[in-house]
Design a protein around this motif. Structure first.
Motif, PDB file in Angstrom:
ATOM      1  N   LEU A 126       8.669  42.555  70.125  1.00 56.47           N
ATOM      2  CA  LEU A 126       8.163  41.528  69.004  1.00 56.47           C
ATOM      3  C   LEU A 126       8.971  41.775  67.872  1.00 56.47           C
ATOM      4  N   VAL A 127       9.451  42.769  67.504  1.00 54.78           N
ATOM      5  CA  VAL A 127       9.995  43.054  66.326  1.00 54.78           C
ATOM      6  C   VAL A 127      11.519  42.389  66.132  1.00 54.78           C
ATOM      7  N   GLN A 128      12.245  42.796  67.159  1.00 59.87           N
ATOM      8  CA  GLN A 128      13.741  42.651  67.132  1.00 59.87           C
ATOM      9  C   GLN A 128      13.875  41.314  67.889  1.00 59.87           C
ATOM     10  N   LYS A 129      13.364  40.799  69.030  1.00 60.65           N
ATOM     11  CA  LYS A 129      13.534  39.639  69.695  1.00 60.65           C
ATOM     12  C   LYS A 129      12.840  38.240  69.075  1.00 60.65           C
ATOM     13  N   GLY A 263      21.547  51.479  57.633  1.00 59.49           N
ATOM     14  CA  GLY A 263      22.015  51.399  56.261  1.00 59.49           C
ATOM     15  C   GLY A 263      22.309  50.013  55.850  1.00 59.49           C
ATOM     16  N   ASN A 264      22.913  49.152  56.969  1.00 58.57           N
ATOM     17  CA  ASN A 264      23.547  47.672  56.638  1.00 58.57           C
ATOM     18  C   ASN A 264      23.633  47.221  58.087  1.00 58.57           C
ATOM     19  N   SER A 265      22.649  46.437  58.422  1.00 58.55           N
ATOM     20  CA  SER A 265      22.628  45.734  59.781  1.00 58.55           C
ATOM     21  C   SER A 265      23.710  45.016  59.957  1.00 58.55           C
ATOM     22  N   GLU A 266      23.986  44.211  59.059  1.00 57.01           N
ATOM     23  CA  GLU A 266      25.056  43.023  59.071  1.00 57.01           C
ATOM     24  C   GLU A 266      26.383  43.652  59.099  1.00 57.01           C
ATOM     25  N   ALA A 267      26.760  44.575  58.558  1.00 55.95           N
ATOM     26  CA  ALA A 267      27.985  45.344  58.504  1.00 55.95           C
ATOM     27  C   ALA A 267      28.055  46.023  59.700  1.00 55.95           C
ATOM     28  N   ASP A 276      20.472  45.354  67.877  1.00 56.25           N
ATOM     29  CA  ASP A 276      19.116  45.336  68.436  1.00 56.25           C
ATOM     30  C   ASP A 276      18.820  46.452  69.710  1.00 56.25           C
ATOM     31  N   ARG A 277      20.165  46.796  70.336  1.00 53.53           N
ATOM     32  CA  ARG A 277      19.867  48.006  71.159  1.00 53.53           C
ATOM     33  C   ARG A 277      19.400  49.207  70.579  1.00 53.53           C
ATOM     34  N   PHE A 283      12.403  52.282  69.080  1.00 52.60           N
ATOM     35  CA  PHE A 283      10.769  51.982  69.223  1.00 52.60           C
ATOM     36  C   PHE A 283      10.429  52.656  70.797  1.00 52.60           C
ATOM     37  N   VAL A 284      11.241  52.289  71.641  1.00 51.01           N
ATOM     38  CA  VAL A 284      10.945  52.718  73.250  1.00 51.01           C
ATOM     39  C   VAL A 284      10.865  54.240  73.197  1.00 51.01           C
TER      40      VAL A 284
END
Length: 425
Positions: A126-129, A263-267, A276-277, A283-284
């Protein structure tokens, strides 16, 4: 000459950083709290606060929340958080006790762990996808999972006849003093070896200070207080997970990628890291561990009721924040989160020993949490820049007006942002 001197000073700088109030402030706070309680109880003529029995009680009470705080820290490092851990643990414990009498302990344990993992997976998807905010998702699963627990129990508590979980959760395991000294020495040796690795040479032993100090503390306890080497199963699990997860975060690619992701998801994505993984995996894993904690909690009393672990998620997050974990991601120590847990339970234990009412406990614990969060914010790189900028605007000789603004916008260095070596490499 100059270069050699600089290189020679780096290890000591690493130690200074590791033992500075910003890095080790939560440890100093715990030591100060224990000192105050020891003096107070002694002045009132009460039994010694530092007795092995009392210290073991604190560790046992804090162990389950401490385990949750370790993996909550991982989730926070990735830039997310999970409000549903306590409800997930309650559901897993309920499932375990519902099944253990009919199907046995192994089947019940697997079912409970899968229950926790499924809840964590739902949160992750739900959060990532789907892209729903983590606060909304986990608040919703908190409520929904708690409702499932109440529906299963139908307002009644249940008790298992099979005592397998109870026997395991309450068993006391003794570590021989000789073995403790050997393990302590091995931890120190491991810290030295890791400090000599190429990527750690700049910080020297300071980069592995928690590991080396843990080894020294273990050897000291084995010699000075051997009774403390007998603890319940959850305490040993908490201590083992603290060391293992700390090593993974500080000295593996997985740990570096986790910090980079938060720290910086895009970088991190542009660097080839599967963001995402890592975020979904956190979470899992958090849900899976919550399931295990639920089994241990249910096993401790061999029963559960609809209110089991209510509000526990706030204590877990409070422990992580008290340990200096950033709610914005990219920064955190699992060892300091465990120390934060010990502070909360030491406060509670001290209030009980001193016969202070529960109302005052909540006030003091809340005040401690707010003060710790404010201190971490004020002493961060951005916080220091803001303070300098604020003072410079009010000081006539503070220099040009544009300098503080530029300084405040400068990005944090890797050492200040991570403090964990994961971002320093």
């Amino acid at each position: 000459m100059s270069s050699a001197t600089t290189t020679g000073d780096r290890p000591s700088g690493g130690w200074r950083r590791a033992l500075s109030p910003r890095s080790a402030g939560v440890v100093y706070a715990l030591l100060l709290l224990v000192t105050i309680l020891t003096i107070t109880t002694s002045a009132q003529g009460r039994p010694p606060y530092l007795s092995s029995v009392n210290l073991s009680n604190i560790l046992d009470q804090a162990s389950l929340i401490g385990i949750l705080a370790i993996f909550m820290t991982l989730t926070l490092i990735t830039g997310n958080f999970d409000l549903s851990v306590a409800s997930t643990a309650a559901l897993a414990g309920t499932v375990a006790l519902k099944l253990v009498d009919q199907y046995g302990a192994l089947f019940a344990l697997v079912a409970a762990l899968l229950t926790g993992a499924v809840v964590g997976f739902v949160n992750a998807v739900l959060v990532q996808k789907v892209g729903v905010n983590a606060f909304i998702v986990t608040l919703g699963t908190l409520t929904a999972v708690r409702g499932v627990v109440q529906a299963i129990l139908d307002g009644q508590s249940i008790t298992a006849k099979n005592s397998s979980f109870h026997d395991f959760a309450t068993a006391r395991w003794a570590l021989p003093s000789v073995a403790a000294v050997v393990i302590g020495a091995l931890l120190v040796i491991a810290a030295v070896v890791l400090a000599l690795r190429k990527e750690n040479r700049i910080a020297g032993l300071g980069a592995t200070a928690p590991l080396s100090l843990s080894g020294i503390a273990l050897a000291f306890i084995a010699i000075a207080q051997p009774k403390m080497l007998t603890q319940t199963t959850p305490v040993w699990i908490m201590l083992a997970l603290t060391v293992i997860v700390s090593l993974v975060l500080r000295h593996t690619v997985v740990g570096r990628n986790l910090y980079a992701t938060g720290g910086n998801s895009e970088a991190a994505r542009l660097s080839g890291i599967s963001v995402d993984r890592y975020k979904m995996g956190a979470f899992v894993l958090n849900g899976l561990v919550a399931g295990a904690v639920g089994v241990l909690y249910a096993g401790r009393f061999n029963s559960v009721d609809p209110t089991v672990l209510t509000g526990g998620e706030l204590t877990v997050i409070a422990a992580a924040v008290l340990g200096g974990t950033s709610l914005l991601g990219g920064s955190g120590f699992v060892s300091k989160s465990v120390v934060g847990t010990l502070i909360l339970f030491t406060l509670s234990n001290g209030f009980n020993v001193l016969n202070i009412g529960s109302n005052y406990q909540n006030v003091v614990q809340g005040g401690v949490l707010v003060a710790a969060a404010a201190l971490y914010t004020a002493t961060s790189s951005r916080g220091r820049s803001v303070v300098r900028s604020w003072f410079s605007r009010r000081t006539p000789s503070g220099g040009t007006a544009g300098v503080p603004a530029v300084e405040a916008e400068q990005p944090k260095t890797a050492a200040d942002a991570g403090e964990l070596g994961g971002l320093r490499r």
